[in-house]
Scaffold this active site. Structure first.
Site, PDB file in Angstrom:
ATOM      1  N   HIS A  78       0.844  -1.199   0.000  1.00  4.96           N
ATOM      2  CA  HIS A  78       0.000   0.000   0.000  1.00  4.96           C
ATOM      3  C   HIS A  78       0.876   1.244   0.000  1.00  4.96           C
ATOM      4  O   HIS A  78       1.986   1.233   0.525  1.00  4.96           O
ATOM      5  CB  HIS A  78      -0.946   0.013   1.203  1.00  4.96           C
ATOM      6  CG  HIS A  78      -0.266  -0.150   2.525  1.00  4.96           C
ATOM      7  ND1 HIS A  78       0.151  -1.370   3.001  1.00  4.96           N
ATOM      8  CD2 HIS A  78       0.083   0.755   3.468  1.00  4.96           C
ATOM      9  CE1 HIS A  78       0.722  -1.215   4.179  1.00  4.96           C
ATOM     10  NE2 HIS A  78       0.701   0.070   4.487  1.00  4.96           N
TER      11      HIS A  78
ATOM     12  N   HIS B 197       1.013   5.291   0.967  1.00  2.00           N
ATOM     13  CA  HIS B 197       0.419   6.400   1.719  1.00  2.00           C
ATOM     14  C   HIS B 197       0.549   7.676   0.887  1.00  2.00           C
ATOM     15  O   HIS B 197       1.630   7.983   0.389  1.00  2.00           O
ATOM     16  CB  HIS B 197       1.189   6.639   3.027  1.00  2.00           C
ATOM     17  CG  HIS B 197       1.176   5.485   3.976  1.00  2.00           C
ATOM     18  ND1 HIS B 197       0.381   5.454   5.091  1.00  2.00           N
ATOM     19  CD2 HIS B 197       1.879   4.320   4.000  1.00  2.00           C
ATOM     20  CE1 HIS B 197       0.598   4.340   5.776  1.00  2.00           C
ATOM     21  NE2 HIS B 197       1.503   3.625   5.131  1.00  2.00           N
TER      22      HIS B 197
HETATM   23  P1  AMP Z   1       1.921   0.696   7.289  1.00  4.83           P
HETATM   24  O1  AMP Z   1       2.409   1.011   8.672  1.00  4.83           O
HETATM   25  O2  AMP Z   1       2.712   1.345   6.195  1.00  4.83           O
HETATM   26  O3  AMP Z   1       1.738  -0.791   7.077  1.00  4.83           O
HETATM   27  O4  AMP Z   1       0.496   1.370   7.191  1.00  4.83           O
HETATM   28  C1  AMP Z   1      -0.693   0.750   7.560  1.00  4.83           C
HETATM   29  C2  AMP Z   1      -1.732   1.828   7.622  1.00  4.83           C
HETATM   30  O5  AMP Z   1      -2.994   1.223   7.509  1.00  4.83           O
HETATM   31  C3  AMP Z   1      -1.737   2.640   8.908  1.00  4.83           C
HETATM   32  O6  AMP Z   1      -1.561   4.016   8.599  1.00  4.83           O
HETATM   33  C4  AMP Z   1      -3.108   2.348   9.520  1.00  4.83           C
HETATM   34  O7  AMP Z   1      -3.670   3.469  10.145  1.00  4.83           O
HETATM   35  C5  AMP Z   1      -3.897   1.928   8.295  1.00  4.83           C
HETATM   36  N1  AMP Z   1      -5.002   1.016   8.538  1.00  4.83           N
HETATM   37  C6  AMP Z   1      -4.965  -0.138   9.256  1.00  4.83           C
HETATM   38  N2  AMP Z   1      -6.178  -0.738   9.229  1.00  4.83           N
HETATM   39  C7  AMP Z   1      -6.988   0.046   8.484  1.00  4.83           C
HETATM   40  C8  AMP Z   1      -8.364  -0.026   8.088  1.00  4.83           C
HETATM   41  N3  AMP Z   1      -9.150  -1.028   8.484  1.00  4.83           N
HETATM   42  N4  AMP Z   1      -8.854   0.972   7.333  1.00  4.83           N
HETATM   43  C9  AMP Z   1      -8.068   2.000   6.934  1.00  4.83           C
HETATM   44  N5  AMP Z   1      -6.775   2.118   7.271  1.00  4.83           N
HETATM   45  C10 AMP Z   1      -6.238   1.167   8.045  1.00  4.83           C
END
Ligand code: AMP
Ligand code: ZN
Length: 136
Positions: free
Chosen positions: A99, A101
């Site tokens: 993913h 950001h």
């Molecule tokens: P990373 O630390 O790069 O793996 O980012 C994961 C991101 O996913 C974090 O910023 C979380 O806040 C976000 N996240 C986790 N679960 C969800 C969800 N159910 N819906 C939207 N964002 C999420």
């Protein structure tokens, strides 16, 4: 991937705040945003990280980053945009579904993403250049 939360979100088994979708991606609002409008670009087909990314995505990831960044700039009057993508737990990846950001930024918004840089000697820089070049 049966137990992947982002697969479930990308394929609408779990609801999300979707801002965009096409054949390859769903773009959602991050549940814990660094700033309002913080988006996550999720490929619909599971892949873990940059090391596993499938070739179909290579040519289109940059296009969707630009599309979403431009929309956030216009919609939220963002003065800047951070694009981040973590690979592996050591790099801060907490969800093992690739993913990206996309974070809208404003002057003096107090978001802290950048850590203070480490100090290396010129020999250390040179040794690292040699090691990386050997892999390219
Ligand atoms: P990373 O630390 O790069 O793996 O980012 C994961 C991101 O996913 C974090 O910023 C979380 O806040 C976000 N996240 C986790 N679960 C969800 C969800 N159910 N819906 C939207 N964002 C999420
Ligand atoms: Zn997945």
């Amino acid at each position: 991937m049966d137990n992947c939360i982002f697969c479930k979100i990308a394929n609408e088994e779990i609801p999300s705040n979707t801002v965009y979708e096409d054949d390859n991606f769903r773009v959602i609002l991050d549940i814990a945003p660094a700033n309002p409008g913080h988006c996550l670009i999720l490929p619909k087909k599971h892949t873990t990280n940059i090391f596993e990314i499938y070739s179909d995505l290579l040519g289109i990831v940059y296009k969707i980053e630009k599309k979403i960044a431009s929309a956030l700039k216009a919609a939220l009057n963002a003065e800047g945009i951070n694009i981040l993508q973590n690979n592996g737990e050591a790099a801060g990846q907490s969800v093992s579904h690739y993913h990206i950001h996309v974070i809208p930024r404003h002057q003096r918004d107090n978001v802290t993403l950048n850590k203070e840089g480490k100090s290396l000697s010129s020999d250390e820089f040179s040794a690292i250049v040699d090691k990386i070049k050997a892999e390219l």
